[in-house]
Design a protein around this motif. Sequence first.
Motif: not given
Length: 365
Positions: A235-254
Amino acid sequence: MTEIAEDTPTTGQKFSAEVLGTFVLVFFGVGAAVMSGGDYVATGLSFGLTVVVMAYAVGRVSGGHFNPAVTVGAALGGRLPWSATPIYIGAQLLGALLAGTLLFALLHGFPGYTAEGNIGANSFGDQGSGYAMWAAFLLELLMTAVFIWVILGVTDARNEFQAFMGPLAIGLALAMIHFGSMGATGTSVNPARSIGVGVFGGTDAVLQLWLFILAPLMGGAIAGLTYPLIFGHGTEPVPGSGLSFGGGRKQQAMYAPPSGYEQQWNQGQPQQWQPGPPAQSWGAQDPYGPPAQDPYAQPAAPQQWGPPAPEQQQPGQWGQPAPQQPGMPPQQGQPGQPQQGQPQQWGQPLPDDGEDGRTQVRRPD
């Protein structure tokens, strides 16, 4: 039939699930190792079965990591946002320390018990089995990488058996790993498991904890990075995972619906096979589509734009008055006049309303 309510687990529920799962893993796994005197079969199966049981029990809530190396591998593999990793690792350490504390207290029920060397702590070198430090490091790194590869593989969205066979495969993999490495290091592949009882195992056990923290984390990181490169993403990688550490909390799958990794055992009821429409033979009419055209039927005459030819005109069409029956009042629709209540047609002449008697034509709107 009772419907299953779907909900999104909260952060507190995920934290609690990881605490409980890690507690059970350490308490029963290490407890079996101590109580059985280090029996291979009993210890290996105890660790494997605890993972199976707790994954089925609370895996739908948090994904059933119970291991910081699994969490790091999931984050680097695109299955979990980095913003969730402190919550998971903190819960795992808490559950392991609670299990180690309780084991330490209960084992003192044996007369003359001492925890140093007798609480199931991992070790290497002269303080343990005599296994060399470099070999212990490589062994733990390799075993952990294999473990995370298995986890990422059986929880891949493309694996149709993930919901039911995933926990079983993971538990058997952990038992297999114990059978292959217990005699060398006592088998960690889990920093939380090593810390939970190692802090009670004496000075030597505490000084050796670095290896059983660093090697499993490196093994998990290697597996998390290489699995998508080798096998791709289900599936598409979760925002803010892998080698991407940004994105902000609002975009995080948590803080959104659970990611694919967290839903690995949250599949609900199995999808039942539903019979579809019968296979359509070549040339047969589709019962769900438009009716088939008769190949021998005469084609319909093409529609013409504008009035028909004079020889084709019938009375009452295109402004031609129909024959008037005797005794009937004159009909509407005289030439040049629109019928009452009918929309004005484009290009149809308007009634003579100019003083000069000229006919006006309405322009198209």
